[in-house]
Design an enzyme around this catalytic site. Structure first.
Site, short mmCIF file in Angstrom:
data_model
loop_
_atom_site.label_atom_id
_atom_site.label_comp_id
_atom_site.label_asym_id
_atom_site.label_seq_id
_atom_site.Cartn_x
_atom_site.Cartn_y
_atom_site.Cartn_z
NE ARG A 48 -0.06 6.27 1.26
CZ ARG A 48 -1.25 5.89 0.78
NH1 ARG A 48 -1.45 4.63 0.46
NH2 ARG A 48 -2.22 6.78 0.62
CG ASN A 96 -0.48 -1.85 -8.31
OD1 ASN A 96 -0.49 -2.72 -9.17
ND2 ASN A 96 -0.66 -2.14 -7.02
CD1 TRP A 97 1.97 6.53 -9.72
CD2 TRP A 97 1.92 7.09 -7.54
NE1 TRP A 97 2.03 7.90 -9.63
CE2 TRP A 97 2.01 8.27 -8.32
CE3 TRP A 97 1.87 7.21 -6.15
CZ2 TRP A 97 2.05 9.54 -7.73
CZ3 TRP A 97 1.91 8.48 -5.57
CH2 TRP A 97 2.01 9.62 -6.36
CE LYS A 153 -3.32 -0.97 -0.69
NZ LYS A 153 -3.49 -1.54 -2.06
NE ARG A 182 -8.44 3.56 0.30
CZ ARG A 182 -8.62 4.55 1.16
NH1 ARG A 182 -9.83 4.86 1.54
NH2 ARG A 182 -7.61 5.23 1.69
CE LYS A 183 -11.52 8.65 0.74
NZ LYS A 183 -11.58 9.22 2.10
N GLY A 184 -5.94 7.66 -3.29
CA GLY A 184 -4.67 8.25 -3.73
C GLY A 184 -4.33 9.55 -3.05
CG HIS A 205 4.55 -6.11 -1.17
ND1 HIS A 205 4.65 -4.80 -1.57
CD2 HIS A 205 3.32 -6.54 -1.58
CE1 HIS A 205 3.52 -4.46 -2.21
NE2 HIS A 205 2.73 -5.50 -2.23
CB SER A 213 -3.89 2.47 2.06
OG SER A 213 -3.92 1.94 0.77
P1 A3P Z 1 -5.21 4.60 -1.02
O1 A3P Z 1 -5.78 3.30 -0.57
O2 A3P Z 1 -4.85 5.49 0.12
O3 A3P Z 1 -6.07 5.28 -2.03
P2 A3P Z 1 -0.14 -0.25 -3.73
O4 A3P Z 1 -0.08 -0.09 -5.20
O5 A3P Z 1 1.20 -0.39 -3.09
O6 A3P Z 1 -1.11 -1.30 -3.36
O7 A3P Z 1 -0.67 1.13 -3.12
C1 A3P Z 1 -2.00 1.51 -3.26
C2 A3P Z 1 -2.18 2.95 -2.82
O8 A3P Z 1 -1.56 3.83 -3.78
C3 A3P Z 1 -3.67 3.33 -2.79
O9 A3P Z 1 -3.82 4.28 -1.75
C4 A3P Z 1 -3.83 3.93 -4.18
O10 A3P Z 1 -4.97 4.73 -4.34
C5 A3P Z 1 -2.55 4.72 -4.30
N1 A3P Z 1 -2.21 5.06 -5.69
C6 A3P Z 1 -2.13 4.24 -6.74
N2 A3P Z 1 -1.80 4.91 -7.86
C7 A3P Z 1 -1.66 6.20 -7.50
C8 A3P Z 1 -1.32 7.40 -8.21
N3 A3P Z 1 -1.09 7.40 -9.52
N4 A3P Z 1 -1.26 8.55 -7.51
C9 A3P Z 1 -1.51 8.56 -6.16
N5 A3P Z 1 -1.83 7.47 -5.45
C10 A3P Z 1 -1.91 6.29 -6.10
#
Ligand code: A3P
Length: 309
Positions: free
Chosen positions: A146, A76-77, A72, A265-267, A124, A154
Site C-alpha cells: 500500500r 484482514n481484507w 495496515k 475504518r475508511k478503506g 507482518h 491508517s
Molecule cells: P484505513 O485505516 O485507511 O481505513 P490491515 O488489515 O492490514 O490492518 O489494514 C487495515 C486497512 O485496510 C484499513 O485502512 C481498513 O479500513 C482497510 N480495509 C480493510 N478491509 C477493506 C476492504 N474490504 N476494502 C478496502 N479497504 C479495507
C-alpha cells in the site's frame, strides 16, 4: 463440517481472547506495550521471544497460503478474500482465529501442524524473519503493498484506537516514528525493500491495496490463477460481494468484536491528505526516492499517482 453452533462457540472463544488481551494491554504504559526481537519492535502482549524461537522450527507446507503485509496494508481484507475463495473451492470453513503467524504462545505451532491444508497464514514479518521453511518448500506467497502515506495515516489511527499498540499524542509524533522506523514492525521502507530480493523467486504474487480497491474482481482473478483455484465467474462475483469494504465493515463486530470499526475504518485511497503537511509529504518522497524508486516493488506502488498532493 462444523455445525453453526460449533462455529459460534469458536468465534466467541476467539473474541473473548481478543477482549482479554485488550484489557491486559489497556493497563500498560506505551513503553511496556513494545518488545524488541532481533532489532524490531513488536506488540508485547501478542509476541514473545519464546514464540519467535518456536516459530523457527515451523514446518511450512507447499500448499500453505502465506499472506505478507506491512501493518495496515490490507491484511484482514486479503485474509477474508482467501477464506472466501477456499470456501467456494473446497467448502473449507474459514478458521476464525485469524491472528498472525507471530502472535500467541509457542504451543500454537503444534495446533497449526494439525490444521488441514490449505492453511491460510498471515504475517507482518520481514522476509528475513519469515521461517526459512516457507522458502524451502516454495510456498506460494501473496505480498500486499500500500502506498506509504496512506499506510502511515491508517497506522496512526490504528495505534490510537487499538489498546495493544502505544498511543500517540499527535500525528506529528507518530510521523517522526514512522519515518525513522521506530514503530511496531519497524520501517515500512526496509520492509518493502527486503521483499524486493524475492521478487523473482516465482513464488510471490504482488498486489496493491490501490489496485484491489480500483478493481477487486481483477485482483480476485489474479489470486485465483496464481493458486490454480479454478473458480467460476459466479463464484468470483460472490467472493467480491462478500469482501467489499462495506460488507466487511457491516460484519466487523461479528468478526473482530469491539475492534471491528477500528480494523475497518475508511478503506479509502488518498486519506493521507487529511493529515500530512507539505513538509511531511516531502520527507516521505525523499525516503521513497532513496529506498524504493526504480525497484520493481517501488514501481508497483505507483507512487506518482497515489502520493502526490
Ligand atoms: P484505513 O485505516 O485507511 O481505513 P490491515 O488489515 O492490514 O490492518 O489494514 C487495515 C486497512 O485496510 C484499513 O485502512 C481498513 O479500513 C482497510 N480495509 C480493510 N478491509 C477493506 C476492504 N474490504 N476494502 C478496502 N479497504 C479495507
Amino acid at each position: 463440517m462444523a455445525t453453526a453452533e460449533e462455529k459460534q462457540t469458536k468465534r466467541e472463544k476467539f473474541l473473548a481472547e481478543m477482549k482479554k488481551v485488550a484489557e491486559k494491554a489497556s493497563k500498560m504504559t506505551p513503553e511496556e506495550l513494545k518488545c524488541s526481537y532481533k532489532g524490531i519492535l513488536y506488540p508485547s502482549v501478542l509476541c514473545s521471544k519464546e514464540t519467535f524461537q518456536a516459530m523457527e522450527k515451523l514446518e511450512a507446507r507447499e500448499d500453505d497460503v502465506l499472506i505478507l503485509t506491512y501493518p495496515k496494508c490490507g491484511t484482514n481484507w486479503t485474509i477474508q478474500i482467501l477464506h472466501e475463495m477456499l470456501f467456494e473451492m473446497h467448502n473449507k470453513e474459514p478458521t476464525l482465529d485469524q491472528a498472525m503467524l507471530e502472535f500467541g504462545n509457542p504451543e500454537k505451532f503444534e495446533y497449526m501442524s494439525q490444521q488441514p491444508s490449505p492453511r491460510v497464514i498471515s504475517s507482518h514479518l520481514t522476509c528475513e524473519n519469515i521461517p526459512k521453511s516457507f522458502f524451502e518448500k516454495k510456498t506460494k506467497m501473496l505480498l500486499i503493498l500500500r502506498n506509504p502515506k496512506d499506510t502511515a495515516v491508517s497506522f496512526y489511527h490504528f495505534s490510537n484506537k487499538n489498546p495493544v499498540l502505544p498511543t500517540y499524542e499527535s500525528w506529528d509524533l507518530f510521523f517522526k516514528d514512522f519515518i525513522t522506523g521506530n514503530v511496531i514492525y519497524g520501517s515500512y521502507f526496509d520492509y518493502t525493500l527486503q521483499w524486493e530480493k524475492h521478487i523473482d523467486d516465482g513464488t510471490i504474487l504482488v498486489l496493491t491495496f490501490e489496485d484491489m480497491k480500483a478493481d477487486l474482481t481483477k485482483a480476485l482473478r489474479k489470486i485465483n490463477d496464481f493458486y490454480g483455484l479454478a473458480l467460476k465467474d459466479e463464484q468470483i462475483k460472490l467472493v467480491q460481494e462478500k469482501t467489499t469494504f462495506f460488507s466487511m465493515k457491516e460484519k466487523s463486530s461479528n468478526t473482530h468484536g469491539d475492534l471491528g470499526n477500528v480494523f475497518f475504518r475508511k478503506g479509502e485511497v488518498g486519506d493521507w491528505k487529511s493529515l500530512f503537511t507539505e513538509d511531511q509529504s516531502k520527507e516521505v518522497d525523499a525516503h521513497f526516492e532513496k529506498y524504493l524508486a526504480g525497484t520493481k516493488l517501488g514501481n508497483m506502488i505507483n507512487y506518482e499517482k497515489y502520493c502526490t498532493f
